[in-house]
Design an enzyme around this catalytic site. Structure first.
Site, short mmCIF file in Angstrom:
data_model
loop_
_atom_site.label_atom_id
_atom_site.label_comp_id
_atom_site.label_asym_id
_atom_site.label_seq_id
_atom_site.Cartn_x
_atom_site.Cartn_y
_atom_site.Cartn_z
N LYS A 51 40.89 26.10 57.93
CA LYS A 51 40.50 25.45 59.19
C LYS A 51 39.08 24.89 59.12
O LYS A 51 38.56 24.38 60.09
CB LYS A 51 40.55 26.46 60.35
CG LYS A 51 41.90 27.08 60.59
CD LYS A 51 41.78 28.04 61.79
CE LYS A 51 43.02 28.86 62.00
NZ LYS A 51 42.81 29.91 63.00
N HIS A 111 33.00 38.81 33.39
CA HIS A 111 34.04 39.73 33.86
C HIS A 111 33.55 41.15 33.51
O HIS A 111 34.10 41.82 32.64
CB HIS A 111 35.36 39.39 33.16
CG HIS A 111 36.59 39.99 33.79
ND1 HIS A 111 36.54 41.00 34.73
CD2 HIS A 111 37.91 39.72 33.60
CE1 HIS A 111 37.79 41.30 35.09
NE2 HIS A 111 38.63 40.55 34.41
N ARG A 159 46.50 42.82 36.27
CA ARG A 159 45.81 44.08 35.95
C ARG A 159 44.58 44.33 36.80
O ARG A 159 44.37 45.43 37.30
CB ARG A 159 45.39 44.12 34.47
CG ARG A 159 46.46 44.61 33.55
CD ARG A 159 46.36 43.91 32.23
NE ARG A 159 46.65 42.50 32.44
CZ ARG A 159 47.87 41.98 32.34
NH1 ARG A 159 48.87 42.72 31.97
NH2 ARG A 159 48.10 40.70 32.59
#
Ligand code: NCD
Length: 301
Positions: free
Chosen positions: A78, A127, A49
């Protein structure tokens, strides 16, 4: 406002501004044009979502996206530092939207680059874009954010959505019922904040214990990936499940919300009741994320 990292950084006035702009976007009252703007979506954890709704939001306002999923195909492999990777991406894009398993990663990124950074989830911490779309969903179903009784159920310990949501709602005189197994209780730093602000809360063990008092029941998944010991997960797995039969005495305005993904904590027989709001809630994410991107990129006049 340049970045969106934590709900703690937002004032009530700013929160309400996000609500106002999302509503105008949903009603088609704003003509946003992010023409030629590019959002870099850096997702170092799984997402359906959040990733798709940010990508959808950017396209709907005329912008474009580039995506990095994980680090396995990037030069981090790397030996490039994360700071160098971020600084490079900032040469290409106008905004970074980032999800990481590491708490504080988005804040760190915002200190490294000059373009706006949006936290799309950092470990078990925050969040904020989910919290804003959750508040928008609450306003749409309740007509207000003020004085509501909100049940928050599930993994309150590792669930970043509920940490951001509880902090966001704290501006609006809520009464909280926190429902969880004792291993998954709301962290003390959040409870201490509520005590300091004189916000009423109680901690319950059963999901339907006081369900008839609630305006909203916000259910969450047990965050299996955050458990250090798989045995601890086995002990709490399946410990709460919301079933249709528990909804017989709920308030008329009652709604069940969930940030999704759902595992088994809401039985599918709840889906076709008038109380299920988790899929419309996901749709609201697109309006809110259109608002977030436009505001941070200075596109809202
Ligand atoms: C949540 C998350 O990633 O924190 N999902 C989402 O963004 N809608 C909730 C979860 O994964 O359980």
């Amino acid at each position: 406002m340049k970045n969106l990292i934590s709900m703690r950084d937002l004032s009530k006035k700013e929160i309400l501004y996000f609500m106002e702009i999302a509503e105008k976007i949903e009603k088609g009252e704003l003509n946003l044009n992010m023409d030629k703007k590019l959002a870099a979506l850096l997702f170092f954890e799984p997402s359906t979502r959040t990733h798709f709704s940010f990508a959808t939001a950017m396209k709907k306002i005329g912008g474009q996206t580039i995506t990095m999923r994980g680090t396995s195909s990037s030069s981090v492999k790397k030996g490039e530092t994360f700071a160098d990777t971020l600084q490079t991406i900032a040469q290409y894009a106008e905004i970074i939207i980032m999800r990481s398993p590491i708490e504080g990663a988005a804040r760190y990124a915002s200190e490294v680059v000059d373009i706006p950074v949006v936290n799309a989830g950092d470990g078990a911490n925050q969040h904020p874009t989910q919290a804003l779309l959750d508040l928008y969903s609450i306003i749409k179903t309740q007509g207000t954010l003020e004085n509501l009784t909100i049940g928050v159920a599930g993994d309150l310990r590792f669930g970043r959505t509920v940490h951001s949501l509880v902090q966001a709602l704290s501006e609006f005189t809520p009464r909280f019922k926190f429902i969880s197994p004792s291993f998954l209780k709301m962290p003390t730093y959040i409870l201490d904040d509520l005590l300091e602000k004189n916000i009423k809360f109680e901690e319950l063990a059963e999901i339907d214990e006081k369900i008839d008092e609630l305006d909203i029941l916000y259910v969450t998944r047990i965050q299996k990936e955050r458990f250090a010991d798989p045995e601890d997960y086995e002990k709490v797995k399946g410990s709460y499940i919301l079933e249709k039969s528990m909804l017989s005495n709920v308030k008329e305005n009652f709604k069940v919300m969930h940030p999704l993904p759902r595992v088994d904590e809401i039985s599918t027989d709840v889906d076709d009741t008038e109380f299920a709001y988790y899929f419309p809630q996901a749709k609201n994410g697109v309006y809110m994320r259109q608002a977030i991107i436009s505001i941070l990129l200075g596109g809202v006049k």
